[in-house]
Design an enzyme around this catalytic site. Structure first.
Site, PDB file in Angstrom:
ATOM      1  N   ARG A  16       0.846  -1.196   0.000  1.00 30.41           N
ATOM      2  CA  ARG A  16       0.000   0.000   0.000  1.00 30.41           C
ATOM      3  C   ARG A  16       0.882   1.248   0.000  1.00 30.41           C
ATOM      4  O   ARG A  16       1.006   1.911  -1.019  1.00 30.41           O
ATOM      5  CB  ARG A  16      -0.974  -0.018   1.185  1.00 30.41           C
ATOM      6  CG  ARG A  16      -2.172   0.949   0.982  1.00 30.41           C
ATOM      7  CD  ARG A  16      -1.828   2.397   1.241  1.00 30.41           C
ATOM      8  NE  ARG A  16      -1.285   2.591   2.589  1.00 30.41           N
ATOM      9  CZ  ARG A  16      -0.668   3.690   2.978  1.00 30.41           C
ATOM     10  NH1 ARG A  16      -0.492   4.705   2.152  1.00 30.41           N
ATOM     11  NH2 ARG A  16      -0.181   3.788   4.221  1.00 30.41           N
ATOM     12  N   ASP A  17       1.566   1.543   1.091  1.00 32.36           N
ATOM     13  CA  ASP A  17       2.470   2.696   1.088  1.00 32.36           C
ATOM     14  C   ASP A  17       3.573   2.490   0.055  1.00 32.36           C
ATOM     15  O   ASP A  17       4.016   3.427  -0.619  1.00 32.36           O
ATOM     16  CB  ASP A  17       3.078   2.912   2.477  1.00 32.36           C
ATOM     17  CG  ASP A  17       3.387   4.372   2.758  1.00 32.36           C
ATOM     18  OD1 ASP A  17       3.925   5.045   1.865  1.00 32.36           O
ATOM     19  OD2 ASP A  17       3.093   4.843   3.872  1.00 32.36           O
ATOM     20  N   HIS A  20       3.566   3.963  -3.585  1.00 28.17           N
ATOM     21  CA  HIS A  20       4.087   5.278  -3.953  1.00 28.17           C
ATOM     22  C   HIS A  20       5.462   5.174  -4.607  1.00 28.17           C
ATOM     23  O   HIS A  20       5.794   5.935  -5.514  1.00 28.17           O
ATOM     24  CB  HIS A  20       4.181   6.177  -2.718  1.00 28.17           C
ATOM     25  CG  HIS A  20       2.866   6.572  -2.144  1.00 28.17           C
ATOM     26  ND1 HIS A  20       1.964   7.384  -2.805  1.00 28.17           N
ATOM     27  CD2 HIS A  20       2.286   6.276  -0.942  1.00 28.17           C
ATOM     28  CE1 HIS A  20       0.897   7.579  -2.050  1.00 28.17           C
ATOM     29  NE2 HIS A  20       1.067   6.917  -0.915  1.00 28.17           N
ATOM     30  N   SER A 170       3.395  11.010   8.741  1.00 30.98           N
ATOM     31  CA  SER A 170       3.358  11.004   7.272  1.00 30.98           C
ATOM     32  C   SER A 170       4.524  11.745   6.641  1.00 30.98           C
ATOM     33  O   SER A 170       4.941  11.419   5.529  1.00 30.98           O
ATOM     34  CB  SER A 170       2.055  11.636   6.774  1.00 30.98           C
ATOM     35  OG  SER A 170       0.944  11.131   7.452  1.00 30.98           O
ATOM     36  N   HIS A 199       2.860   4.519  12.701  1.00 25.71           N
ATOM     37  CA  HIS A 199       3.214   4.477  11.278  1.00 25.71           C
ATOM     38  C   HIS A 199       4.313   5.499  11.063  1.00 25.71           C
ATOM     39  O   HIS A 199       4.072   6.706  11.094  1.00 25.71           O
ATOM     40  CB  HIS A 199       1.993   4.812  10.418  1.00 25.71           C
ATOM     41  CG  HIS A 199       2.266   4.828   8.945  1.00 25.71           C
ATOM     42  ND1 HIS A 199       2.080   3.716   8.147  1.00 25.71           N
ATOM     43  CD2 HIS A 199       2.706   5.821   8.118  1.00 25.71           C
ATOM     44  CE1 HIS A 199       2.388   4.029   6.888  1.00 25.71           C
ATOM     45  NE2 HIS A 199       2.773   5.299   6.847  1.00 25.71           N
ATOM     46  N   HIS A 201       7.730   7.203   8.992  1.00 24.72           N
ATOM     47  CA  HIS A 201       8.462   7.387   7.738  1.00 24.72           C
ATOM     48  C   HIS A 201       9.908   7.706   8.088  1.00 24.72           C
ATOM     49  O   HIS A 201      10.208   8.238   9.150  1.00 24.72           O
ATOM     50  CB  HIS A 201       7.827   8.470   6.862  1.00 24.72           C
ATOM     51  CG  HIS A 201       6.704   7.951   6.026  1.00 24.72           C
ATOM     52  ND1 HIS A 201       6.869   7.497   4.738  1.00 24.72           N
ATOM     53  CD2 HIS A 201       5.388   7.767   6.320  1.00 24.72           C
ATOM     54  CE1 HIS A 201       5.713   7.072   4.259  1.00 24.72           C
ATOM     55  NE2 HIS A 201       4.788   7.224   5.198  1.00 24.72           N
ATOM     56  N   TYR A 290       4.233  16.056   3.424  1.00 23.88           N
ATOM     57  CA  TYR A 290       3.607  14.750   3.186  1.00 23.88           C
ATOM     58  C   TYR A 290       4.496  13.935   2.246  1.00 23.88           C
ATOM     59  O   TYR A 290       4.828  14.369   1.141  1.00 23.88           O
ATOM     60  CB  TYR A 290       2.235  14.987   2.559  1.00 23.88           C
ATOM     61  CG  TYR A 290       1.287  13.823   2.571  1.00 23.88           C
ATOM     62  CD1 TYR A 290       0.900  13.219   3.768  1.00 23.88           C
ATOM     63  CD2 TYR A 290       0.725  13.359   1.384  1.00 23.88           C
ATOM     64  CE1 TYR A 290      -0.008  12.179   3.771  1.00 23.88           C
ATOM     65  CE2 TYR A 290      -0.184  12.319   1.376  1.00 23.88           C
ATOM     66  CZ  TYR A 290      -0.546  11.730   2.577  1.00 23.88           C
ATOM     67  OH  TYR A 290      -1.449  10.696   2.576  1.00 23.88           O
TER      68      TYR A 290
END
Length: 350
Positions: A16-17, A20, A170, A199, A201, A290
């Protein structure tokens, strides 16, 4: 303190992520191969969708190689043990899309809103509970509000029926103290039966460290992806995170070597742009932008002959949030017509 008796819920987001990182172009064969490896390695759930969630395939976000349902159905037919999760952003995906995803095999949904807009998740969270889904509230760009204000939004999602609330970095802009403060705030207001998740990054290279600090403050679920496959510099690299917590003696239920092999042999070769901390992805974390803006910004920089780093810094200065991808071109056009004002230091406000 860490609870060495408690098993970490390992939530993989490679499908999913990670979309990108490949501009949402995973083939069904890619999805099957990755899902099989993750399932055999022991992760608890595998999130599957366009990078921007159900129905994210669009001109604004980028068209996917397949539909969400095609990816979900293929993964559901592949795994034997892991649960299938998906992501829904109210305003992009609808309850109708959620119903179809559930029928296709998704039993977990993360309903994602900006960190100050939990109100718009009520319909989708309530509907997910009616479907019998494991229902998660996902507060994106959590660095853009205070811990206390974030806790208020988390409490709203809990009141709608969410069984787990996520702190979502994010922009990859938070450090360990930021994470600790947010989990302490959430734990102060949420019912003890409501789980919490992290979550991360990796834009400041803190994805694994932040995830471990979240565990220290009672976090139940951790998102990660093979090689960190995700927007920007990626997510917390799953194989690295599991290796780290394994050394700490924490329970995770995964086969470390299988994850390492899957990362190197299956996922890394799919990266058309290396998922790593570099000039542009560091700009995301530094400016608090983002993470999925990266590829769109690089395209705009190339088209208009601009510096992607400077575009990202300007986006951060303007405090753009997820869903405003269309503004990247506006910013680029503004920068063409005038010299950017201010300095990089003007971007950061703690």
């Amino acid at each position: 303190m860490f609870d060495t008796r408690k098993k970490i819920y390992v939530s993989d987001v490679t499908l999913r992520d990670g979309m990108h990182a490949v501009r949402h172009q995973y083939s069904l064969a890619d999805a099957e191969r990755i899902a099989r490896a993750l399932d055999e390695a022991g992760v608890d759930s595998i999130e599957v969708a366009h990078g921007d969630g159900l129905q994210g395939s669009s001109f604004n976000y980028g068209f996917g190689a397949h539909t969400d349902l095609e990816w979900i159905e293929r993964v559901a037919a592949t795994v034997r043990r892991a649960k299938i999760a998906t992501l829904l952003l109210p305003g992009i995906g609808t309850v109708h899309d959620l119903k179809n995803a559930n029928a296709a095999g998704a039993s977990v949904v993360r309903v994602a809103t900006h960190c100050t807009e939990a109100d718009i998740s009520q319909q989708h969270i309530e509907y997910a509970r009616k479907l019998g889904m494991d229902t998660v509230g996902f507060l994106m760009m959590s660095h853009m509000t205070t811990p206390t204000a974030l806790a208020v939004e988390a409490k709203k999602m809990e009141s709608y029926g969410a069984q787990c609330i996520y702190v979502v970095d994010s922009g990859g802009a938070m450090n360990m103290y930021d994470i600790a403060d947010r989990f302490k705030a959430l734990k102060d207001v949420l019912d003890p039966s409501t789980q919490t998740g992290m979550h991360a990054h990796h834009n400041l290279s803190l994805g694994v460290a932040n995830s471990i600090v979240a565990l220290e403050y009672g976090c139940d679920r951790i998102d990660a992806s093979l090689t960190g496959m995700g927007a920007g510099a990626g997510n917390a690299p799953l194989e690295v995170f599991i290796a780290a917590v394994d050394r700490m003696g924490l329970k995770h239920g995964c086969d470390v070597r299988k994850l390492i092999d899957a990362a190197e042999e299956i996922v890394r070769p799919l990266q058309e742009r290396p998922v790593r901390v570099d000039r542009e992805t560091l700009a995301l974390g530094y400016a608090g932008v983002y993470s999925s803006f990266l590829r769109h910004t690089e395209a705009a920089a190339h088209k208009y002959g601009l510096d992607a780093f400077e575009i990202l810094v300007e986006l951060g200065r303007r405090r753009m949030v997820g869903g405003q991808e269309d503004m990247i071109v506006d910013v680029a056009l503004d920068m063409m017509s005038r010299k950017p004002q201010g300095t990089m230091r003007d971007v950061i406000s703690h």
